[in-house]
Design an enzyme around this catalytic site. Sequence first.
Site, PDB file in Angstrom:
ATOM      1  N   ASP A  18      58.624  37.899  13.887  1.00  0.00           N
ATOM      2  CA  ASP A  18      59.631  36.983  13.361  1.00  0.00           C
ATOM      3  C   ASP A  18      61.033  37.572  13.503  1.00  0.00           C
ATOM      4  O   ASP A  18      61.221  38.784  13.386  1.00  0.00           O
ATOM      5  CB  ASP A  18      59.337  36.712  11.881  1.00  0.00           C
ATOM      6  N   ASN A  66      55.527  25.130  15.564  1.00  0.00           N
ATOM      7  CA  ASN A  66      56.667  25.402  16.439  1.00  0.00           C
ATOM      8  C   ASN A  66      56.944  24.278  17.431  1.00  0.00           C
ATOM      9  O   ASN A  66      58.037  24.209  18.015  1.00  0.00           O
ATOM     10  CB  ASN A  66      56.460  26.703  17.211  1.00  0.00           C
TER      11      ASN A  66
END
Length: 246
Positions: A18, A66
């Site tokens: 991340d 996503n």
Amino acid sequence: MKLLNSEKLPRHLAIIMDGNGRWARSRMLRRIVGHRQGVETVRTIVEECSTIGVSYLTLFAFSAENWLRPKAEVTALMSLLKKYIELEVPRMMNNNIRFNVIGNRSDLPPHINKAVDEAIRITSGNTGMVLTLALSYGSRQEIAAAARRLAGDVAAGRISEDEIDERLFSGYLFTAEMPDPDLLIRTSGEMRISNFLLWQLAYTELYFVDINWPEFGVRELHQALADYQARERRFGRTSDQLQAGS
């Protein structure tokens, strides 16, 4: 590396990578630049994990959620993913790494699935570390799909209800051929699991680090592993029971 015990490394390491976008934004760069830099970190971490003896490395590369990102970013990510897979196959062969993918591959573009299939085929005979990319992956979706398949087998008479236990259910998950992760690392300071390996992480040690993924290097990896090795994994037992070997 001197701080690490080679006999106490996690057999299976999972990482939520991340912070690529935040890394780029802090430098007034486009988000895709952060993703490209993140790929360089992937190369470094994969090679180091393979070298020191981690057996399974699973990277959360693209979640089911996503797909909701801007179309231009998703397209750029798919292009970057295809390029990474194709360029890394020779490196995987040199390092005896076997490539694997988990997730809902039916959502991936055909050119990505073609590259994935080819990488899996070429590296299938390798006997070293298994590198798994989680692509279009969501753990709740995985568990629901596993439950549907199991229910179908019960309805068809292939399995009786009395046979269903945790071990059998695990065999219906994408990770059926892998041990559960021993350690999960998440970068960028976020302290959540984000729909990643929810079933498999039941007894996994969690490690959160503030730096963004493009800044995560060998030193930071070793620090995470050293922290893991300093922990006592009891799996519901007491320290006294562990010391007594029970």
